[in-house]
Design a protein around this motif. Structure first.
Motif, PDB file in Angstrom:
ATOM      1  N   ALA A  55      21.589  38.279  47.598  1.00 34.87           N
ATOM      2  CA  ALA A  55      22.821  38.065  48.354  1.00 34.87           C
ATOM      3  C   ALA A  55      22.731  36.787  49.191  1.00 34.87           C
ATOM      4  O   ALA A  55      23.708  36.050  49.332  1.00 34.87           O
ATOM      5  CB  ALA A  55      23.106  39.271  49.245  1.00 34.87           C
ATOM      6  N   GLN A  56      21.538  36.515  49.732  1.00 35.99           N
ATOM      7  CA  GLN A  56      21.349  35.260  50.469  1.00 35.99           C
ATOM      8  C   GLN A  56      21.487  34.053  49.545  1.00 35.99           C
ATOM      9  O   GLN A  56      22.020  33.009  49.948  1.00 35.99           O
ATOM     10  CB  GLN A  56      19.973  35.243  51.133  1.00 35.99           C
TER      11      GLN A  56
ATOM     12  N   MET B  15      31.707  37.520  43.313  1.00 40.85           N
ATOM     13  CA  MET B  15      33.043  37.785  43.846  1.00 40.85           C
ATOM     14  C   MET B  15      32.963  38.563  45.152  1.00 40.85           C
ATOM     15  O   MET B  15      33.693  38.275  46.102  1.00 40.85           O
ATOM     16  CB  MET B  15      33.862  38.554  42.809  1.00 40.85           C
ATOM     17  N   ALA B  16      32.072  39.560  45.216  1.00 46.89           N
ATOM     18  CA  ALA B  16      31.908  40.329  46.448  1.00 46.89           C
ATOM     19  C   ALA B  16      31.440  39.456  47.600  1.00 46.89           C
ATOM     20  O   ALA B  16      31.743  39.726  48.765  1.00 46.89           O
ATOM     21  CB  ALA B  16      30.927  41.473  46.219  1.00 46.89           C
ATOM     22  N   THR B  17      30.703  38.398  47.264  1.00 44.54           N
ATOM     23  CA  THR B  17      30.209  37.460  48.272  1.00 44.54           C
ATOM     24  C   THR B  17      31.271  36.427  48.642  1.00 44.54           C
ATOM     25  O   THR B  17      31.020  35.543  49.452  1.00 44.54           O
ATOM     26  CB  THR B  17      28.938  36.752  47.750  1.00 44.54           C
ATOM     27  N   ALA B  18      32.467  36.544  48.049  1.00 40.42           N
ATOM     28  CA  ALA B  18      33.595  35.639  48.297  1.00 40.42           C
ATOM     29  C   ALA B  18      33.356  34.240  47.744  1.00 40.42           C
ATOM     30  O   ALA B  18      33.904  33.262  48.247  1.00 40.42           O
ATOM     31  CB  ALA B  18      33.956  35.581  49.781  1.00 40.42           C
ATOM     32  N   LEU B  19      32.522  34.156  46.695  1.00 33.48           N
ATOM     33  CA  LEU B  19      32.336  32.874  46.024  1.00 33.48           C
ATOM     34  C   LEU B  19      33.429  32.659  44.984  1.00 33.48           C
ATOM     35  O   LEU B  19      33.787  33.596  44.268  1.00 33.48           O
ATOM     36  CB  LEU B  19      30.990  32.835  45.289  1.00 33.48           C
ATOM     37  N   PRO B  20      33.946  31.448  44.845  1.00 32.13           N
ATOM     38  CA  PRO B  20      34.771  31.155  43.673  1.00 32.13           C
ATOM     39  C   PRO B  20      33.901  31.238  42.427  1.00 32.13           C
ATOM     40  O   PRO B  20      32.746  30.823  42.443  1.00 32.13           O
ATOM     41  CB  PRO B  20      35.267  29.731  43.931  1.00 32.13           C
TER      42      PRO B  20
ATOM     43  N   ALA C 267      29.180  46.147  48.220  1.00 29.08           N
ATOM     44  CA  ALA C 267      29.849  45.082  48.974  1.00 29.08           C
ATOM     45  C   ALA C 267      29.329  44.974  50.402  1.00 29.08           C
ATOM     46  O   ALA C 267      29.703  44.036  51.123  1.00 29.08           O
ATOM     47  CB  ALA C 267      31.362  45.325  48.987  1.00 29.08           C
ATOM     48  N   ASP C 268      28.464  45.914  50.825  1.00 27.19           N
ATOM     49  CA  ASP C 268      27.819  45.778  52.135  1.00 27.19           C
ATOM     50  C   ASP C 268      26.632  44.821  52.047  1.00 27.19           C
ATOM     51  O   ASP C 268      26.303  44.137  53.020  1.00 27.19           O
ATOM     52  CB  ASP C 268      27.344  47.142  52.644  1.00 27.19           C
TER      53      ASP C 268
ATOM     54  N   GLN D 174      38.086  34.375  48.447  1.00 21.13           N
ATOM     55  CA  GLN D 174      38.527  35.458  49.333  1.00 21.13           C
ATOM     56  C   GLN D 174      39.336  36.501  48.562  1.00 21.13           C
ATOM     57  O   GLN D 174      39.176  37.706  48.766  1.00 21.13           O
ATOM     58  CB  GLN D 174      39.347  34.873  50.483  1.00 21.13           C
ATOM     59  N   LEU D 175      40.199  36.025  47.659  1.00 16.64           N
ATOM     60  CA  LEU D 175      40.959  36.950  46.816  1.00 16.64           C
ATOM     61  C   LEU D 175      40.022  37.763  45.922  1.00 16.64           C
ATOM     62  O   LEU D 175      40.254  38.948  45.662  1.00 16.64           O
ATOM     63  CB  LEU D 175      41.965  36.182  45.953  1.00 16.64           C
ATOM     64  N   ALA D 176      38.962  37.115  45.455  1.00 17.87           N
ATOM     65  CA  ALA D 176      37.988  37.798  44.602  1.00 17.87           C
ATOM     66  C   ALA D 176      37.310  38.940  45.359  1.00 17.87           C
ATOM     67  O   ALA D 176      37.150  40.048  44.834  1.00 17.87           O
ATOM     68  CB  ALA D 176      36.957  36.799  44.093  1.00 17.87           C
ATOM     69  N   ARG D 177      36.895  38.681  46.592  1.00 14.04           N
ATOM     70  CA  ARG D 177      36.256  39.742  47.385  1.00 14.04           C
ATOM     71  C   ARG D 177      37.244  40.878  47.644  1.00 14.04           C
ATOM     72  O   ARG D 177      36.867  42.057  47.571  1.00 14.04           O
ATOM     73  CB  ARG D 177      35.716  39.195  48.700  1.00 14.04           C
ATOM     74  N   ASP D 178      38.493  40.550  47.928  1.00  7.61           N
ATOM     75  CA  ASP D 178      39.500  41.590  48.151  1.00  7.61           C
ATOM     76  C   ASP D 178      39.635  42.490  46.925  1.00  7.61           C
ATOM     77  O   ASP D 178      39.731  43.719  47.044  1.00  7.61           O
ATOM     78  CB  ASP D 178      40.859  40.966  48.482  1.00  7.61           C
ATOM     79  N   ALA D 179      39.641  41.883  45.738  1.00  6.47           N
ATOM     80  CA  ALA D 179      39.772  42.663  44.503  1.00  6.47           C
ATOM     81  C   ALA D 179      38.606  43.627  44.334  1.00  6.47           C
ATOM     82  O   ALA D 179      38.786  44.784  43.929  1.00  6.47           O
ATOM     83  CB  ALA D 179      39.856  41.720  43.300  1.00  6.47           C
ATOM     84  N   VAL D 180      37.407  43.158  44.669  1.00  2.48           N
ATOM     85  CA  VAL D 180      36.218  44.013  44.560  1.00  2.48           C
ATOM     86  C   VAL D 180      36.284  45.152  45.571  1.00  2.48           C
ATOM     87  O   VAL D 180      36.048  46.327  45.231  1.00  2.48           O
ATOM     88  CB  VAL D 180      34.941  43.174  44.761  1.00  2.48           C
ATOM     89  N   LEU D 181      36.595  44.841  46.818  1.00  2.00           N
ATOM     90  CA  LEU D 181      36.627  45.867  47.860  1.00  2.00           C
ATOM     91  C   LEU D 181      37.665  46.938  47.556  1.00  2.00           C
ATOM     92  O   LEU D 181      37.466  48.123  47.860  1.00  2.00           O
ATOM     93  CB  LEU D 181      36.921  45.224  49.218  1.00  2.00           C
ATOM     94  N   ASN D 182      38.783  46.536  46.956  1.00  2.00           N
ATOM     95  CA  ASN D 182      39.862  47.484  46.703  1.00  2.00           C
ATOM     96  C   ASN D 182      39.577  48.418  45.529  1.00  2.00           C
ATOM     97  O   ASN D 182      40.090  49.542  45.500  1.00  2.00           O
ATOM     98  CB  ASN D 182      41.173  46.735  46.445  1.00  2.00           C
ATOM     99  N   ASN D 183      38.772  47.970  44.568  1.00  2.00           N
ATOM    100  CA  ASN D 183      38.668  48.744  43.332  1.00  2.00           C
ATOM    101  C   ASN D 183      37.257  48.951  42.786  1.00  2.00           C
ATOM    102  O   ASN D 183      37.060  49.848  41.959  1.00  2.00           O
ATOM    103  CB  ASN D 183      39.489  48.056  42.227  1.00  2.00           C
TER     104      ASN D 183
END
Length: 372
Positions: free
Chosen positions: A249-250, A275-280, A147-148, A342-351
């Motif tokens: 990533a770009q 999802m990590a890139t916060a894309l729908p 996710a970095d 944004q919710l998708a990225r949160d899910a990835v970062l958390n788990n």
């Protein structure tokens, strides 16, 4: 004392092929090294010289072929089941997956020879049991993403012909029927008029310039059959070179929505990267990725039925008309789509980072070492 116990692992798999297995094995082993493991690596297949990887990481990974191990080391395969081989003298684990409702019969036999089989998703857990893999050998070990690297806010790529709103589909392989390119092309062509400010970007790989020409011709013919003419709104990116993860990533940062009308996934690396890139993300409501994407943090395509590949195996057939409506909905409701991203990225970062994935596996390695 348990956390200070050094884990010794003989890893079998692939590091440098342009495949999902190579990426996940590379990512996990690098993270396990950071977490204190001592790893020796043996490739399962012949590997070519990597092109797009960090030279420092490549040097480190290559050096693992010569590492010495303690006698009580564990054996850890990360590859397709037909390559799994139980070491009679060491506890042997296979990390593997499959994208259909079942696995081939000979794979089930190979899995049952191992001490444990790790699968990334509940979908695989049930499909492996349904195929005859012994339940007590199975453990669910979710995979992850960096996710970095895969994050929002990176400089977009310059893509000739790209319009103000763009959908993306991507694969590290060639034209794979499993990924649903045909369903996506038909849905896009039927739903969006050429004068609308919308484009579809298709990014895949090829082994030669000749294959790229064949792929392009295949797209042109398919679109012409549907629309009766060429569509400039469809942008085809196929290359023989491997893109670095930073460049991929770009690419994610260059579009507005990721679409994968897949017929089946063992995990779905590109969905997790998007999802990590916060894309729908719009993807099929079937198989492994449902462990991490749902109606809250993404858009799921209805399944209209199942396609039999042979007498045993089948996968899902995504509903083209529902895909059309979801693409239109995302285009017309961009603020909602951004929020879901944004919710998708949160899910990835958390788990679902590689650090968390490796940590779960290292905990199990320690349990096994202590039990042994």
């Amino acid at each position: 004392m348990q956390n200070n116990y050094q884990i010794n692992i003989h890893n079998y798999g692939t590091f440098f092929q342009p495949t999902g297995y190579a990426k996940l094995n590379r990512s996990l082993i690098l993270e396990m090294l950071k977490q204190g493991a001592n790893v020796r690596y043996t490739p399962c297949v012949n590997e070519r010289e990597p092109i797009s990887l960090d030279p420092t990481e490549v040097s480190l990974l290559k050096s693992l072929s010569h590492r010495s191990l303690q006698e009580n080391h564990l054996v850890f395969y990360n590859f397709i089941p037909s390559y799994l081989k139980k070491d009679r003298n060491h506890f042997s684990i296979g990390l593997t997956m499959f994208e259909c409702n079942r696995i081939p019969n000979d794979w089930a036999h190979a899995c049952n020879q191992m001490d444990e089989i790790w699968v990334p998703s509940l979908f695989n857990y049930h499909s492996f049991i349904h195929s005859g893999v012994l339940p007590h050998k199975l453990r669910v070990m979710p995979l992850g993403v960096n996710a970095d690297i895969y994050r929002p806010g990176l400089s977009p790529l310059t893509i000739n012909g790209k319009r103000s709103f763009s959908f993306l589909i991507m694969s590290s392989s060639g034209w794979d029927a499993r990924k649903g390119y045909d369903v996506l092309l038909q849905a896009f062509v039927e739903e969006f008029r050429e004068e609308e400010d919308v484009s579809l970007i298709i990014k895949i790989r090829a082994s030669s310039q000749d294959e790229i020409r064949q792929q392009q011709e295949r797209v042109n013919q398919f679109v012409h059959q549907i629309a009766g003419r060429k569509k400039d709104s469809i942008i085809f990116l196929s290359t023989t070179d491997d893109w670095s993860e930073e460049r991929l990533a770009q690419l994610y940062n260059s579009v507005n929505c990721y679409v994968l009308p897949t017929r089946g996934e063992g995990w779905s690396m590109t969905v997790m990267e998007a999802m990590a890139t916060a894309l729908p993300v719009i993807t099929t409501n079937w198989s492994a990725h449902l462990d991490f994407i749902n109606h809250t943090n993404g858009y799921l395509i209805d399944v209209k039925g199942y396609q039999k590949l042979n007498s045993e195996l089948s996968w899902a057939e995504p509903n083209k008309d529902h895909l059309r409506s979801l693409m239109r909905h995302v285009y017309m409701n961009q603020n909602e789509a951004v929020y879901k991203g944004q919710l998708a990225r949160d899910a990835v970062l958390n788990n679902y980072t590689w650090s968390k994935s490796a940590e779960r596996m290292m905990d199990r390695f320690r349990e096994i070492s202590i039990e042994s």
